[in-house]
Enzyme design. Structure first.
Site, PDB file in Angstrom:
ATOM      1  CG  HIS A 153      -2.065  -0.834   1.167  1.00  0.00           C
ATOM      2  ND1 HIS A 153      -1.986  -1.948   1.716  1.00  0.00           N
ATOM      3  CD2 HIS A 153      -3.202  -1.020   0.254  1.00  0.00           C
ATOM      4  CE1 HIS A 153      -3.110  -2.759   1.572  1.00  0.00           C
ATOM      5  NE2 HIS A 153      -3.885  -2.138   0.657  1.00  0.00           N
ATOM      6  CG  ASN A 154       3.922   1.201  -2.289  1.00  0.00           C
ATOM      7  OD1 ASN A 154       3.418   1.293  -3.563  1.00  0.00           O
ATOM      8  ND2 ASN A 154       4.769   0.264  -2.103  1.00  0.00           N
ATOM      9  CB  ALA A 155       3.180   6.463  -4.244  1.00  0.00           C
ATOM     10  CB  VAL A 156       4.510   1.860  -6.730  1.00  0.00           C
ATOM     11  CG1 VAL A 156       4.563   1.161  -8.082  1.00  0.00           C
ATOM     12  CG2 VAL A 156       5.871   2.636  -6.446  1.00  0.00           C
ATOM     13  CG  HIS A 157      -1.591  -0.194  -4.511  1.00  0.00           C
ATOM     14  ND1 HIS A 157      -2.256  -1.236  -5.188  1.00  0.00           N
ATOM     15  CD2 HIS A 157      -2.868   0.548  -3.633  1.00  0.00           C
ATOM     16  CE1 HIS A 157      -3.588  -1.189  -5.030  1.00  0.00           C
ATOM     17  NE2 HIS A 157      -3.854  -0.290  -3.975  1.00  0.00           N
ATOM     18  CG  HIS A 169      -7.329   3.621  -4.166  1.00  0.00           C
ATOM     19  ND1 HIS A 169      -6.421   3.919  -4.807  1.00  0.00           N
ATOM     20  CD2 HIS A 169      -7.387   2.280  -3.691  1.00  0.00           C
ATOM     21  CE1 HIS A 169      -5.633   2.574  -4.851  1.00  0.00           C
ATOM     22  NE2 HIS A 169      -6.283   1.865  -4.039  1.00  0.00           N
TER      23      HIS A 169
END
Length: 440
Positions: free
Chosen positions: A164-168, A204
């Site tokens: 759950h990070n910015a890449v996701h 989200h």
């Protein structure tokens, strides 16, 4: 530029500068960057006050990050670059720009794109899409405010989270873009719908702590109390997004009523990603398809389809090509097991799927694909029977078979339980929903 329907909100009254949206809404936005969760004693976390010097330090860090991003993006704006390694930077930025030309393809490698943008995939990709759809010009958005908003959003994702990070968030945004281009949606969605869909995808999972809702509840975290143990993470993501929208004044030029409408509808989309309501949304979607009564000329029906599209984008990893899907599977399982390790350390009940001694990546993924992903994407294929939908289902089947080959114990039970595609013989188990709760 993609063709979009140039419809937008009609101002109901003239906006005056002294009107403040904050005073007209029934909640305060979340403070940014609530807590770093990993390696913290969660039994006392909710009662700790933030240290006096932490807020200025965080603001300084974000300021430096924004300046760093502006420096790294000068090449894209045609400004001169003073770095002696500018040739290498030009090469990487050039490759990133080439990748953006194919941002609508399903095999888009977000991991490679993130490396080429020096960890700024969410900012670069989202800004590109807003431009490509003509939304910045159409809604008269200030480009500096847009960039600042996106940089702050990217900063509020926790890089220490394996999943759950910015890449996701960037990956979900890219998937959302693919769905927005599907014929049924492209022909009916307004520009306002597209703006909402992209903003929801970007934010989200904003400020996700890397642990799930049951963990927050059993550790008496303040967020669980604040939202009364209901859609705790989703509410926090939404309110955090509202906080950034107001801090950057991204929509301050719009009538206050319209700004409030954007915030409310953004919340409705983000809250739809709550996996505990998966069956509710899926049943409603299935009923609409069975009765063939979805009318995308109605705003409420378009909004519902956007909710379903965001739900698909949020858990589409098993539908990606194997080389991408496998990486996501490993990252999300790493995050599960890390939570389990924290629970063991503090002698808490270990959450389902979080015990590394009782679960494997293969078993976790097979259960998730069978009970959560397959039913959702089967119905999406009924709604949008396109090449993309068939491609996603094809990858899903191949990926599930690959995991089954790695975990022989689950392959037999998986084959025995197969029935009508996308319609499992029983309701999703609590274990599968628990996994989905973390993935979403």
């Amino acid at each position: 530029m993609l063709a979009v329907t140039n419809k937008t909100i009609k101002p109901s009254f003239v906006f005056t500068p002294d009107v403040r949206v904050r005073s007209q809404v029934g909640f305060e936005p979340e403070r940014r960057g609530s807590h770093p969760y990993l390696g913290v004693d969660f039994r006392t976390l909710h009662s700790r006050a933030e240290s006096a010097g932490s807020i200025p330090a965080r603001r300084i860090r974000r300021l430096f990050s924004f300046q760093r991003h502006l420096l790294s993006s000068r090449l894209l704006r045609g400004a001169p670059h003073l770095n002696p390694l500018h040739i290498l930077d030009e090469d990487y930025c050039g490759q990133a720009k080439c990748m953006l030309e194919k941002v609508g393809t399903w095999n888009f490698d977000i991991f490679l794109f993130d490396r080429l943008t020096n960890g700024n995939s969410l900012v670069f990709l989202t800004f590109h899409l807003l431009n490509q759809y003509g939304l910045i010009e159409l809604f008269q958005l200030d480009m500096v405010k847009v960039r600042r908003f996106l940089v702050l959003v990217q900063e509020d994702y926790h890089n220490q989270n394996p999943y759950h990070n910015a890449v996701h968030a960037a990956d979900v945004t890219q998937a959302m873009h693919c769905y927005l281009r599907e014929p049924k949606l492209a022909e009916s969605l307004t520009s306002f719908d597209i703006l909402l869909g992209l903003l929801a995808a970007v934010t989200h999972d904003l400020d996700h702590p890397g642990v799930n809702q049951p963990f927050l509840i059993k550790t008496n975290h303040y967020l669980a109390a604040l939202y009364r143990n209901t859609s705790v993470l989703e509410n926090h993501h939404w309110r955090s997004a509202v906080g950034l929208l107001r801090e950057t004044e991204l929509f301050s030029h719009l009538p206050a009523e319209d700004s409030l409408g954007i915030e409310r509808q953004l919340g409705s989309l983000i809250l739809a990603t709550d996996i505990t309501r998966q069956n509710e949304y899926l049943s409603r979607f299935r009923t609409h398809l069975d009765e063939n009564d979805l009318c995308l000329g109605h705003a409420s029906h378009r909004h519902f389809v956007l909710q379903m599209a965001l739900k698909c984008a949020d858990i589409c990893n098993p539908c990606r090509p194997w080389e991408l899907s496998k990486q996501w599977s490993e990252k999300v399982t790493e995050e599960f097991f890390h939570q389990g390790d924290i629970e063991k350390k503090h002698k808490l009940e270990i959450s389902p799927l979080c015990d590394s001694e009782a679960n494997t990546i293969a078993s976790v993924q097979i259960g998730f694909m069978t009970y959560v992903v397959e039913p959702l994407f089967a119905e999406w294929a009924r709604f949008s029977d396109t090449r993309l939908s068939q491609t996603m289902l094809g990858h899903l089947g191949l990926n599930k078979a690959s995991w089954s080959a790695m975990d022989p114990e689950t392959s037999g039970s998986s084959e025995e339980g197969e029935s009508e595609p996308g319609r499992p013989t029983e309701e999703p188990s609590s274990r599968a929903l628990s996994q989905g709760s973390q993935e979403t």
